[in-house]
Design a protein around this motif. Structure first.
Motif, PDB file in Angstrom:
ATOM      1  N   LEU A 176      47.573  80.912  -5.427  1.00  0.00           N
ATOM      2  CA  LEU A 176      46.404  80.392  -4.984  1.00  0.00           C
ATOM      3  C   LEU A 176      46.316  79.980  -3.365  1.00  0.00           C
ATOM      4  O   LEU A 176      45.490  80.503  -2.840  1.00  0.00           O
ATOM      5  N   GLN A 177      47.032  79.819  -3.218  1.00  0.00           N
ATOM      6  CA  GLN A 177      47.529  79.185  -1.192  1.00  0.00           C
ATOM      7  C   GLN A 177      47.631  80.527  -0.529  1.00  0.00           C
ATOM      8  O   GLN A 177      46.947  80.560   0.764  1.00  0.00           O
ATOM      9  N   SER A 178      47.743  81.696  -0.935  1.00  0.00           N
ATOM     10  CA  SER A 178      47.662  83.362  -0.382  1.00  0.00           C
ATOM     11  C   SER A 178      45.951  83.774  -0.366  1.00  0.00           C
ATOM     12  O   SER A 178      45.719  84.153   0.279  1.00  0.00           O
ATOM     13  N   MET A 196      47.185  70.153 -10.254  1.00  0.00           N
ATOM     14  CA  MET A 196      47.192  70.893  -8.846  1.00  0.00           C
ATOM     15  C   MET A 196      45.909  70.664  -8.943  1.00  0.00           C
ATOM     16  O   MET A 196      44.432  71.156  -9.602  1.00  0.00           O
ATOM     17  N   ARG A 197      45.433  69.881  -7.426  1.00  0.00           N
ATOM     18  CA  ARG A 197      43.743  70.081  -7.372  1.00  0.00           C
ATOM     19  C   ARG A 197      43.240  70.609  -5.656  1.00  0.00           C
ATOM     20  O   ARG A 197      44.505  70.585  -4.672  1.00  0.00           O
ATOM     21  N   PHE A 198      42.604  71.665  -5.509  1.00  0.00           N
ATOM     22  CA  PHE A 198      42.319  72.122  -4.904  1.00  0.00           C
ATOM     23  C   PHE A 198      40.807  72.340  -4.169  1.00  0.00           C
ATOM     24  O   PHE A 198      39.597  72.393  -5.420  1.00  0.00           O
ATOM     25  N   LYS A 199      40.932  72.878  -3.314  1.00  0.00           N
ATOM     26  CA  LYS A 199      39.307  73.867  -3.412  1.00  0.00           C
ATOM     27  C   LYS A 199      38.945  75.366  -3.589  1.00  0.00           C
ATOM     28  O   LYS A 199      39.974  75.907  -2.723  1.00  0.00           O
ATOM     29  N   PHE A 200      37.882  75.534  -4.536  1.00  0.00           N
ATOM     30  CA  PHE A 200      37.824  77.066  -4.279  1.00  0.00           C
ATOM     31  C   PHE A 200      36.679  77.236  -3.663  1.00  0.00           C
ATOM     32  O   PHE A 200      35.622  77.063  -3.651  1.00  0.00           O
ATOM     33  N   ASP A 201      36.579  77.688  -2.590  1.00  0.00           N
ATOM     34  CA  ASP A 201      35.047  78.448  -2.412  1.00  0.00           C
ATOM     35  C   ASP A 201      34.107  76.326  -1.750  1.00  0.00           C
ATOM     36  O   ASP A 201      33.133  76.329  -2.115  1.00  0.00           O
ATOM     37  N   GLY A 202      35.050  75.646  -1.680  1.00  0.00           N
ATOM     38  CA  GLY A 202      34.917  74.864  -1.482  1.00  0.00           C
ATOM     39  C   GLY A 202      34.215  73.900  -2.477  1.00  0.00           C
ATOM     40  O   GLY A 202      33.795  72.290  -1.780  1.00  0.00           O
TER      41      GLY A 202
END
Length: 512
Positions: A176-178, A196-202
Motif C-alpha cells: 500500500l505504501q508503495s 490499517m487506516r489510510f487514505k486512498f485517493d483522498g
C-alpha cells in the motif's frame, strides 16, 4: 408496552392505486373519518392504515372532523421538505464522489489479488493451487448511507495461510505504501479489531483483516454461511460481525430507500446533538442502524417523515434496559447477561446472537434519553404550520448549557504520530467517563475535536461539559493521574503529551 399509543386507533382510508399512502402520526385532537378518493380511471381501491387520534378537537368547531386525506397531504409535504433539507445539507454524495469510491474499492481488490499470490508463493503453496482474497464493505458505506466526507469501512478477507502480523501488517502495508494513491497509513494493532487506516485517493479507509479456514475466498462470498465461520479466531470473528450485521439489516428492512434516508438523517441528528461516538459513551453507526431498522419493520408503509417521528416516539418511551431486537424469523435467544443488563442493549441481527458493543454510561444514557424526548416533542405534531427541519438538527449548545468544561489536550512532536496517539487515548476514554461519574454528578463528553492554534506542536483538544453536583468538583489532577496509568499500559508507539484541566465556558473556541 411502554411505547404503546392508547389514545390512537387505526382508521382504514381507501384510496386509488396511484396515491402513495403513508402511515401518519398527527397531534392529539382530531377524530378519524374515512375518506373515499376514487379516480374514474381505476376500478378498485386500496386500503391503507393511517394512525389518527380520536380525542375531540381542541381548536376545531363543534362537530368538525378532520379528513385524513389532509393528514396524508401534510405528511407528504413534510417528507418533501425533509428531502430538500437533505439536499441542502449535502447528505447524499454526488455521482462523481460515488464513482471515486467505487474505483478505490476496485483498485484495492486488485491489489489484494496481487498480495495473496505473493503470500502463496512465499508460503510455497503448489503453483496450480488457486487462491484468492477479497474486500467486503460495511458500516455507513456498506449500508448506502455515507456522506461526501465519510470514510469507508472495508474488511480484507483472506485465506488461512495469510497471517495478520506478517502478511497483513507488513507485506500488504508495504504494498500500500508503495502506491502513489495511498497516504497517511497507520497500523492500529492493539485495538479490539486491529486494522490499517489510510487514505486512498483522498478517501479515508479503515481496513481490518479476517482470516478464514479456506484456501480460496470468492469475491461474492456469502459470509452468513456457517461454513466460512468454522474454527476462525476471535479477532476474525469480531472483524466479520460488522459485515454480517450490515447484510442482515439490508435483508430485513421492508423499504430500503426509506431506511437509508431515515438513517442519514438520524446520523446527522446524532452528530449535531452530540450523541454520536461509541468511544465517548454514545451511539455508534451500528446502534443507530438497528434502531432505525426496528422502526422500519414496525411501520413498513410509513413515509420518512413518519418514520423519524416514530423513531423518537418509540425510544423516548422504550422500557430500557429491555433489549431492542429486529424481527428476523428466528427464535429470540438470551444473550450475554452483562450486555442485557447494560443501559441500552441492542442485539446484532445475525446468528449466533450477540449484542452491540456499547460504552454507554449512566450519564450518557440520560443524555441520549433527553435527546429522544426533545426529538419526540418536536416531531409529534404533524399540523404545526411553522415546523422546519433545521430546528431538529440545531447543534447542541454546550457553552450555554455548562458553565465549566474538562479540557483534554493531546499532542505529539510529529504530525504523523498524532493520529495513533489520539486514537489510543480515545479507545481508553471509557475509564475516564467512569471516573468522572464516580466523582461528578453531571458531565457531558462533547465528541467534537478541536485544534489549539496557539500551540506550535500538532494537537487535538476535547471539551467535556461539567456541571458540579452537590459538592464542588475541582480535583482534576487525581483523575488525570488515574487516567494516565490506564493510557500508559500497553501502548507500543511513542507516547505523546496529555493534559487535563478545568476551564470556563468563556475559554472555549468560538466554534464550540
Amino acid at each position: 408496552m411502554a411505547h404503546a399509543q392508547p389514545n390512537r386507533r387505526i382508521a382504514i382510508v381507501p384510496g386509488p392505486q396511484f396515491i402513495d399512502y403513508r402511515t401518519v402520526i398527527p397531534p392529539v385532537g382530531f377524530s378519524p373519518a374515512p375518506v373515499n378518493i376514487i379516480s374514474p380511471s381505476f376500478h378498485h381501491v386500496h386500503q391503507v392504515e393511517v394512525l389518527v387520534p380520536f380525542n375531540p378537537p381542541v381548536l376545531a368547531p363543534v362537530g368538525y372532523t378532520l379528513n385524513p386525506a389532509i393528514l396524508i397531504r401534510m405528511d407528504e409535504e413534510r417528507t418533501q421538505s425533509l428531502f430538500q433539507f437533505m439536499v441542502n445539507e449535502g447528505l447524499v454524495p454526488s455521482p462523481e464522489e460515488e464513482m471515486k469510491r467505487k474505483d478505490a474499492i476496485a483498485k484495492l481488490k486488485q491489489m489484494l489479488l496481487t498480495w495473496i499470490k505473493k503470500v502463496a508463493w512465499k508460503r510455497r503453496l503448489p503453483k496450480h493451487q488457486r487462491t484468492c482474497a477479497t474486500i467486503l464493505t460495511y458500516g455507513s458505506y456498506g449500508l448506502g448511507v455515507h456522506g461526501s466526507d465519510s470514510d469507508i469501512d472495508a474488511l480484507c478477507v483472506g485465506p488461512w495461510f495469510a497471517t495478520m502480523e506478517e502478511d497483513f501488517f507488513i507485506d500488504l502495508r508495504n504494498m500500500l505504501q508503495s502506491r502513489r494513491e495511498v497516504s497517511e497509513i497507520h497500523c492500529v494493532k492493539d485495538a479490539k479489531v486491529p486494522l490499517m487506516r489510510f487514505k486512498f485517493d483522498g478517501i479515508s479507509i479503515d481496513l481490518p483483516y479476517a482470516r478464514l479456514k479456506v484456501l480460496y475466498v470468492p469475491e461474492n462470498i456469502d459470509i452468513l454461511n456457517p461454513f466460512f465461520l468454522r474454527n476462525i479466531d476471535e479477532i476474525s470473528w469480531r472483524s466479520l460481525s460488522g459485515v454480517r450485521a450490515n447484510i442482515r439489516i439490508l435483508q430485513l428492512v421492508p423499504n430500503l430507500e426509506n431506511f437509508q434516508s431515515m438513517l442519514r438523517c438520524l446520523k446527522l441528528w446524532a452528530r449535531k446533538r452530540g450523541v454520536y461516538g461509541n468511544l465517548l459513551g454514545f451511539f455508534g453507526g451500528v446502534h443507530l442502524a438497528i434502531l432505525a431498522a426496528f422502526v422500519c419493520q414496525r411501520h413498513p408503509n410509513a413515509s420518512v417523515n413518519a418514520l423519524i417521528s416514530k423513531f423518537f416516539e418509540s425510544f423516548a418511551f422504550w422500557p430500557w434496559p429491555t433489549p431492542v431486537m429486529l424481527q428476523d424469523g428466528m427464535m429470540p435467544m438470551v444473550g450475554n447477561v452483562a450486555e442485557i443488563r447494560s443501559f441500552m442493549p441492542i442485539r446484532l441481527p445475525c446468528s449466533p446472537f450477540e449484542f452491540c458493543h456499547s460504552n454507554i454510561t449512566r450519564r450518557t444514557f440520560q443524555r441520549i434519553r433527553a435527546e429522544f424526548l426533545r426529538g419526540h416533542a418536536m416531531t409529534r405534531d404533524l399540523l404545526r404550520t411553522n415546523f422546519v427541519w433545521n430546528s431538529l438538527f440545531q447543534p447542541f449548545p454546550y457553552t450555554k448549557k455548562y458553565p465549566r468544561f474538562v479540557r483534554i489536550f493531546l499532542s505529539t512532536s510529529d504530525q504523523n504520530e498524532l493520529g495513533d496517539w489520539v486514537g489510543w487515548v480515545k479507545s481508553r476514554f471509557r475509564s475516564l467517563l467512569v471516573k468522572l461519574e464516580e466523582e461528578q454528578s453531571i458531565y457531558d463528553p462533547n465528541p467534537s475535536e478541536y485544534v489549539d492554534p496557539d500551540v506550535a506542536e500538532p494537537n487535538i483538544v476535547f471539551f467535556w461539559g461539567l456541571q458540579p453536583g452537590q459538592s464542588s468538583f475541582t480535583d482534576i489532577e487525581s483523575i488525570g493521574k488515574s487516567f494516565m496509568k490506564n493510557i500508559n499500559n500497553g501502548y507500543e508507539g511513542s507516547c505523546g503529551r496529555i493534559e487535563l484541566s478545568i476551564v470556563e465556558a468563556s475559554q472555549l473556541p468560538k466554534n464550540a
